[in-house]
Design an enzyme around this catalytic site. Structure first.
Site, PDB file in Angstrom:
ATOM      1  CG  HIS A 250      11.849  -8.188  33.352  1.00  0.00           C
ATOM      2  ND1 HIS A 250      10.595  -8.678  33.078  1.00  0.00           N
ATOM      3  CD2 HIS A 250      12.649  -9.302  33.462  1.00  0.00           C
ATOM      4  CE1 HIS A 250      10.624  -9.994  32.996  1.00  0.00           C
ATOM      5  NE2 HIS A 250      11.860 -10.392  33.245  1.00  0.00           N
ATOM      6  CG  PHE A 287      -2.724   0.556  30.859  1.00  0.00           C
ATOM      7  CD1 PHE A 287      -4.001   0.011  30.844  1.00  0.00           C
ATOM      8  CD2 PHE A 287      -2.299   1.214  31.996  1.00  0.00           C
ATOM      9  CE1 PHE A 287      -4.834   0.124  31.940  1.00  0.00           C
ATOM     10  CE2 PHE A 287      -3.126   1.343  33.098  1.00  0.00           C
ATOM     11  CZ  PHE A 287      -4.397   0.801  33.073  1.00  0.00           C
ATOM     12  CG  HIS A 289       2.538  -7.566  26.817  1.00  0.00           C
ATOM     13  ND1 HIS A 289       3.287  -8.214  25.843  1.00  0.00           N
ATOM     14  CD2 HIS A 289       3.093  -7.912  28.012  1.00  0.00           C
ATOM     15  CE1 HIS A 289       4.229  -8.927  26.424  1.00  0.00           C
ATOM     16  NE2 HIS A 289       4.139  -8.758  27.734  1.00  0.00           N
ATOM     17  CG  ASP A 337       4.116  -5.436  34.584  1.00  0.00           C
ATOM     18  OD1 ASP A 337       5.007  -5.991  35.246  1.00  0.00           O
ATOM     19  OD2 ASP A 337       4.054  -5.483  33.349  1.00  0.00           O
TER      20      ASP A 337
END
Length: 391
Positions: A250, A287, A289, A337
């Site tokens: 996460h 990379f 999602h 991210d």
């Protein structure tokens, strides 16, 4: 008996939906996915898929929960954030617009659905004298202070919407002070961080906070919402959210992405180093999602803002080249991210700044969901599907 599995494409055909909708079902707990040995692909149990199909009474392609699935997994109604294949909306407002013009405080008021009085008009809380910035881990720094702050805050038990919004504002400002070691700010948090981190691009800090503010029912938000459902205060809900955020799958993902970016960009040929990385079958954090087959819109927005703000910056160009190479070689687009880690590298922010930005931004979403859950006066209590040995 062996278990029959389907690929994502076969699952989509079985349900009469798109592959993107299959991923949405997984994210909402309506389907389980399991890793395919020796591959990065995921597989889906045939019995789960058929159970979902047989229980569905919505139109094909609608990722809303079905009656059958609702009996198996907790499904929660929410009016806070809508996720689409190529966009994110906070209470109907496109985050692409909010990221370019709104402060985190303004977005917090939107998410908390509060107009007047302004919860940020109150004086900020005093930072405990024992509080010191934990330079190695912002989450541990915050968790080291919030429990005592919660005990000292007598107004934290006010359960009216206005009272909870004011508590949320105090928690957010307190967190900002803790991670910088400065007094809790009276000015916008992005300006507070920009000063502490000595960057001349506060607008990029602001955008990153706004884009991190909420993402529907991810693990940390569900944890915060569950605590709120028990009657716990917003402090306790945020503490739960921070604990869940800390994991490497996460919020802790930003650390993995940061390490990968630094290793690749420090190589003499970053694209060649990326190619070797992929040839070895190594993981590619930051990379791809599952909710966004065409790419995480939050990452696209932030990367575009960085491009516009710093067009001639050499480091920005190298990071953009690396992102493009990853999309070409791995067919996966950057996630939020990656964009946060890229921002930190370009602006030369302190170590773990991406996680700090993520935690501060997302805390506004945790407060929103805690407030929404508290208003329902219901306890989140999912059931387990027993798969162990029978008596």
């Amino acid at each position: 008996m062996s278990v029959a599995y389907l690929t994502a494409e076969e699952t989509a055909a079985e349900l009469g939906v798109s592959v993107a909708t299959v991923y949405a079902y997984v994210s909402r707990g309506l389907l389980r996915s399991e890793p395919q040995p020796g591959s990065r692909r995921r597989l889906y149990r045939l019995d789960d898929v058929r159970g979902l199909r047989e229980g569905r009474d919505e139109p094909a392609g609608d990722p809303a929960p079905t009656q059958a699935a609702a009996r198996q997994w907790p499904v929660i109604d929410s009016a806070i954030t809508l996720l689409r294949d190529e966009a994110v909306f906070y209470r109907g407002r496109d985050v692409a617009d909010l990221a370019q013009q709104s402060s985190l405080e303004a977005v917090a008021r939107l998410l908390w659905d509060t107009a007047d009085p302004d919860p940020f008009a109150q004086p900020p809380p005093a930072l405990p004298t024992a509080a010191r910035p934990h330079r190695d881990d912002p989450i541990l720094a915050i968790l080291g202070v919030l429990p005592d702050a919660a005990q000292a805050d007598r107004r934290a038990y006010i359960a009216t919407p206005a009272g909870m919004a004011e508590t949320g504002a105090r928690v957010l400002r307190l967190m900002a002070g803790i991670v910088t070691g400065a007094p809790a700010p009276t000015r916008p948090i992005h300006e507070h961080l920009a000063t502490a981190w000595r960057t001349s691009h506060p607008a990029l800090i602001r955008a990153s906070l706004v884009l991190s503010a909420d993402h529907e029912l991810n693990a940390s938000t569900l944890a915060a919402r569950t605590v709120a459902s028990t009657g716990g205060t917003l402090y306790m809900a945020v503490i739960a959210g921070l604990a869940a955020l800390s994991g490497p799958r996460h919020g802790g993902m930003t650390d993995r992405v940061d390490a990968l970016i630094n290793r690749l960009l420090d190589a003499s040929n970053p694209v060649a180093a990326l190619s070797e990385h992929l040839k070895r079958g190594d993981d590619l954090p930051g990379f791809g999602h599952p909710l966004y087959p065409k790419g995480d819109p939050r990452a696209r927005i932030l990367m575009d803002l960085i491009d516009r703000a710093m067009p001639g910056d050499l480091e920005r160009k190298r990071i953009r080249t690396l992102a493009n190479a990853a999309m070409d070689l791995a067919d996966r687009a950057p996630t939020i991210d990656f964009a946060l880690a890229a921002l930190a590298r370009v602006l030369k922010l302190p170590r773990r700044a991406p996680l700090t930005l993520f935690a501060l931004g997302r805390s506004t979403g945790w407060v929103a969901h805690a407030m929404e859950q508290a208003a329902t006066q219901t306890l989140i209590r999912p059931r387990a599907r027993y798969v162990g040995r029978l008596p």
